[in-house]
Write a protein that holds these residues in place. Structure first.
Motif, PDB file in Angstrom:
ATOM      1  N   CYS A 154      -3.383  -1.131   6.325  1.00 35.58           N
ATOM      2  CA  CYS A 154      -3.525  -2.510   6.803  1.00 35.58           C
ATOM      3  C   CYS A 154      -2.551  -3.396   6.037  1.00 35.58           C
ATOM      4  O   CYS A 154      -2.599  -3.477   4.809  1.00 35.58           O
ATOM      5  CB  CYS A 154      -4.953  -2.982   6.606  1.00 35.58           C
ATOM      6  N   ILE A 155      -1.678  -4.054   6.744  1.00 36.28           N
ATOM      7  CA  ILE A 155      -0.603  -4.787   6.083  1.00 36.28           C
ATOM      8  C   ILE A 155      -1.138  -6.012   5.341  1.00 36.28           C
ATOM      9  O   ILE A 155      -0.595  -6.408   4.307  1.00 36.28           O
ATOM     10  CB  ILE A 155       0.531  -5.145   7.085  1.00 36.28           C
ATOM     11  N   GLU A 156      -2.248  -6.585   5.825  1.00 39.10           N
ATOM     12  CA  GLU A 156      -2.805  -7.747   5.126  1.00 39.10           C
ATOM     13  C   GLU A 156      -3.327  -7.340   3.743  1.00 39.10           C
ATOM     14  O   GLU A 156      -3.120  -8.055   2.762  1.00 39.10           O
ATOM     15  CB  GLU A 156      -3.932  -8.397   5.944  1.00 39.10           C
ATOM     16  N   ASN A 157      -3.964  -6.153   3.689  1.00 39.33           N
ATOM     17  CA  ASN A 157      -4.424  -5.659   2.385  1.00 39.33           C
ATOM     18  C   ASN A 157      -3.241  -5.352   1.492  1.00 39.33           C
ATOM     19  O   ASN A 157      -3.239  -5.628   0.295  1.00 39.33           O
ATOM     20  CB  ASN A 157      -5.260  -4.384   2.553  1.00 39.33           C
ATOM     21  N   ALA A 158      -2.214  -4.751   2.095  1.00 41.56           N
ATOM     22  CA  ALA A 158      -1.028  -4.404   1.326  1.00 41.56           C
ATOM     23  C   ALA A 158      -0.378  -5.673   0.770  1.00 41.56           C
ATOM     24  O   ALA A 158       0.065  -5.720  -0.382  1.00 41.56           O
ATOM     25  CB  ALA A 158      -0.033  -3.658   2.210  1.00 41.56           C
ATOM     26  N   ARG A 159      -0.376  -6.709   1.594  1.00 41.54           N
ATOM     27  CA  ARG A 159       0.227  -7.981   1.172  1.00 41.54           C
ATOM     28  C   ARG A 159      -0.488  -8.529  -0.059  1.00 41.54           C
ATOM     29  O   ARG A 159       0.126  -8.998  -1.007  1.00 41.54           O
ATOM     30  CB  ARG A 159       0.123  -8.980   2.334  1.00 41.54           C
ATOM     31  N   GLU A 160      -1.813  -8.438   0.001  1.00 41.70           N
ATOM     32  CA  GLU A 160      -2.622  -8.929  -1.112  1.00 41.70           C
ATOM     33  C   GLU A 160      -2.300  -8.135  -2.385  1.00 41.70           C
ATOM     34  O   GLU A 160      -2.165  -8.697  -3.469  1.00 41.70           O
ATOM     35  CB  GLU A 160      -4.109  -8.796  -0.720  1.00 41.70           C
ATOM     36  N   ALA A 161      -2.192  -6.813  -2.209  1.00 39.83           N
ATOM     37  CA  ALA A 161      -1.883  -5.955  -3.364  1.00 39.83           C
ATOM     38  C   ALA A 161      -0.512  -6.307  -3.941  1.00 39.83           C
ATOM     39  O   ALA A 161      -0.337  -6.345  -5.167  1.00 39.83           O
ATOM     40  CB  ALA A 161      -1.911  -4.488  -2.938  1.00 39.83           C
ATOM     41  N   ILE A 162       0.438  -6.584  -3.074  1.00 44.20           N
ATOM     42  CA  ILE A 162       1.783  -6.929  -3.551  1.00 44.20           C
ATOM     43  C   ILE A 162       1.735  -8.267  -4.290  1.00 44.20           C
ATOM     44  O   ILE A 162       2.353  -8.450  -5.327  1.00 44.20           O
ATOM     45  CB  ILE A 162       2.785  -7.007  -2.361  1.00 44.20           C
ATOM     46  N   ARG A 163       0.954  -9.203  -3.721  1.00 39.88           N
ATOM     47  CA  ARG A 163       0.873 -10.533  -4.331  1.00 39.88           C
ATOM     48  C   ARG A 163       0.289 -10.443  -5.742  1.00 39.88           C
ATOM     49  O   ARG A 163       0.744 -11.106  -6.663  1.00 39.88           O
ATOM     50  CB  ARG A 163      -0.004 -11.441  -3.458  1.00 39.88           C
ATOM     51  N   ARG A 164      -0.715  -9.565  -5.884  1.00 40.80           N
ATOM     52  CA  ARG A 164      -1.374  -9.461  -7.189  1.00 40.80           C
ATOM     53  C   ARG A 164      -0.566  -8.655  -8.187  1.00 40.80           C
ATOM     54  O   ARG A 164      -0.724  -8.791  -9.377  1.00 40.80           O
ATOM     55  CB  ARG A 164      -2.748  -8.817  -7.020  1.00 40.80           C
ATOM     56  N   SER A 165       0.296  -7.780  -7.693  1.00 40.40           N
ATOM     57  CA  SER A 165       1.064  -6.937  -8.625  1.00 40.40           C
ATOM     58  C   SER A 165       2.299  -7.701  -9.087  1.00 40.40           C
ATOM     59  O   SER A 165       2.636  -8.747  -8.549  1.00 40.40           O
ATOM     60  CB  SER A 165       1.508  -5.659  -7.925  1.00 40.40           C
ATOM     61  N   ASN A 166       2.958  -7.140 -10.092  1.00 40.68           N
ATOM     62  CA  ASN A 166       4.203  -7.754 -10.559  1.00 40.68           C
ATOM     63  C   ASN A 166       5.407  -7.038  -9.978  1.00 40.68           C
ATOM     64  O   ASN A 166       6.505  -7.128 -10.523  1.00 40.68           O
ATOM     65  CB  ASN A 166       4.304  -7.646 -12.088  1.00 40.68           C
ATOM     66  N   ALA A 167       5.153  -6.285  -8.918  1.00 38.35           N
ATOM     67  CA  ALA A 167       6.210  -5.396  -8.424  1.00 38.35           C
ATOM     68  C   ALA A 167       7.466  -6.164  -8.024  1.00 38.35           C
ATOM     69  O   ALA A 167       7.403  -7.216  -7.398  1.00 38.35           O
ATOM     70  CB  ALA A 167       5.692  -4.603  -7.238  1.00 38.35           C
TER      71      ALA A 167
END
Ligand code: ATP
Ligand code: MG
Length: 461
Positions: A154-167
């Motif tokens: 799910c891209i919305e979940n992925a987006r959230e994960a990216i936002r929270r990470s420092n990647a």
């Protein structure tokens, strides 16, 4: 409050064009029978435009700072070159290629290389489970703690994960498995792929992360083939190669931040993809000595000269109609070369079967191999061995003339680097190559001259 209406639209599976009515032939790209119906969602803002910003202000070029010096160098030399000197922050890169060619392997290696440099990366896979990714990663080496993995579709979940990470770099493997919750369509459908890519693009610019998207290609360019994605992303890389050969070529098809002339060559090994710094050596490996019908040619892949072995087999046909076949080069070109040989040099080759093969599995479309093909065919026809220290390149025209090709000095120095002693090249290229010393240049104006030149060399040996 925005009102949401559900409607369907017809997409062209070839180019991604959409319209509300069915179509037999796509009005945008002309492909027939490519209309696919899909649900779409329309947000109705009732004509009101909200949130007009007073901050909208154009700037001069001087006021814009560039990120050029901030490019992330992966350390995988072949990839950095193709990208134009490293990964540009906030860029979106599409990596396409046939199934099983090594896209996931390459991107995992990028993650490892960046992780080793203490750069945070996030690998989001919609295709494999975490344990499967680990299994694959073990083949490549040990990942540092800077590499994070997420199995998510799910891209919305992925987006959230990216936002929270420092990647700083995010890999999405693959775009066809990702879906957006805002759409009903199945993952991989044109509307989903468009939506997910749009979201990734906004995300890349917003968080200044560089995103790599893996895209599957099918021969027919079926639904959501990355064709239409090419317009949306900054950089398009294609990973290609022969399934049966171990080499893989990474080619830049589009690059907003660099040249598309560069290619990277890799070899698929047990420990993953290994760079091949000298592709010519790789391609010439195992070349037969003292065998007729074999000659070394030189082709240009972007700005890179690559030496290849051109093999030909010519024999009298047993049937009324001669067979012509070529592997790795254009068959129409072979037919043309055979006719030019017959008509301009008077070689009675019209009733012969001819097979041409580019050893190593490379596919060549460049006309610089024409002369090599002619020489290989002649060598096989007359059963005379071409001396092993000779290379030939040049384009052959319909009058049997040998025409100049691009990058001749690079080709000559590549021949010299690999220890060849003589180069048969177009007369028109002679001037540019005069400076190169340590290798004998044999300029020819026509194929008849080239054949004479070889006769002299053969008789000398
Ligand atoms: N131990 C190994 N030694 C050599 N080659 C291997 C090994 N393990 C896997 N491979 C090669 O790696 C390829 C798989 O690469 P990878 O999964 O990265 O491809 P992909 O392009 O991501 O494929 P897909 O489109 O299915 O996701 C296999 O086809 C195989 O050729
Ligand atoms: Mg994969």
């Amino acid at each position: 409050m925005a009102k949401i209406k559900n409607k369907t639209a017809f997409f062209c599976s070839e180019c991604g064009m959409d319209q509300s009515k069915w179509f037999g032939v796509c009005p945008a790209c002309g492909a027939a029978g490519t209309a696919t119906e899909q649900k779409i969602e329309i947000r109705n803002t009732s004509g009101k435009v909200q949130g007009i910003s007073l901050e909208v202000k154009p700037v001069t070029f001087d006021e814009i700072s560039t990120d050029e010096e901030n490019r992330l160098v992966t350390g995988i030399g072949e990839l950095d070159v193709v990208l134009g000197g490293g990964i540009v922050p906030g860029s979106l890169t599409l990596v396409g290629g046939d199934p099983g060619i090594g896209k996931s392997t390459l991107l995992l290696q990028v993650c490892k290389a960046l992780g080793d440099k203490n750069i945070e990366v996030l690998y989001i896979s919609g295709e494999e489970s975490l344990s499967q990714i680990k299994l694959r990663a073990q083949r490549i080496g040990t990942m540092t703690d800077h590499v994070m993995v997420l199995a998510e579709t799910c891209i919305e979940n992925a987006r959230e994960a990216i936002r929270r990470s420092n990647a700083k770099v995010v890999v999405i493997d693959s775009i066809q498995t990702m879906f957006s919750e805002t759409l009903d369509a199945t993952p991989g459908s044109v509307s989903q792929v468009k939506e997910v890519t749009n979201l990734l693009m906004r995300l890349a610019k917003e968080f200044s992360v560089s995103v790599f998207i893996v895209g599957h290609v099918t021969k027919e360019g079926t639904v959501a083939g990355p064709r239409m994605l090419e317009h949306m992303v900054d950089t398009v890389l294609y990973f290609e190669g022969d399934r049966h050969a171990s080499y893989r070529m990474l080619r830049g098809v589009k690059n907003r931040f660099g040249s598309t002339n560069e290619i990277g060559v890799f070899e698929m090994k047990n420990e993953g993809l290994v760079e091949v710094p000298n592709p010519s050596e790789f391609m010439l490996n195992g070349r037969p000595e003292d065998s007729s019908g074999s000659v070394v040619g030189c082709t240009m892949e972007g700005t890179r000269p690559i030496l290849i072995e051109i093999q030909a087999l010519v024999s009298k046909t047993n049937f009324g109609f001669p067979r012509r076949q070529s592997a790795g080069s254009d068959m129409n070109r072979l037919n043309l070369m055979m006719t030019v040989l017959e008509k301009r040099v008077g070689v009675q080759i019209g009733d012969c079967d001819a097979y041409v093969n580019i050893a190593g599995g490379m596919k060549i479309t460049e006309p610089g191999v024409d002369l090599g093909v002619i020489i290989a065919v002649m060598s096989s026809y007359s059963n005379k061995v071409i001396p092993g220290d000779v290379v030939a390149f040049g384009e052959v025209g319909l009058s049997g003339e040998v025409r100049a090709v691009s990058g001749a000095p690079f080709r000559v120095s590549e021949c010299k680097k690999l220890g060849f002693k003589k180069v048969i090249l177009p007369y028109g290229n002679m001037e540019a190559c005069r400076e190169t010393c340590g290798i004998e240049l044999l300029p020819v104006k026509s194929i008849a001259q080239a054949i004479n030149c070889l006769n002299v060399l053969q008789n000398k040996d």
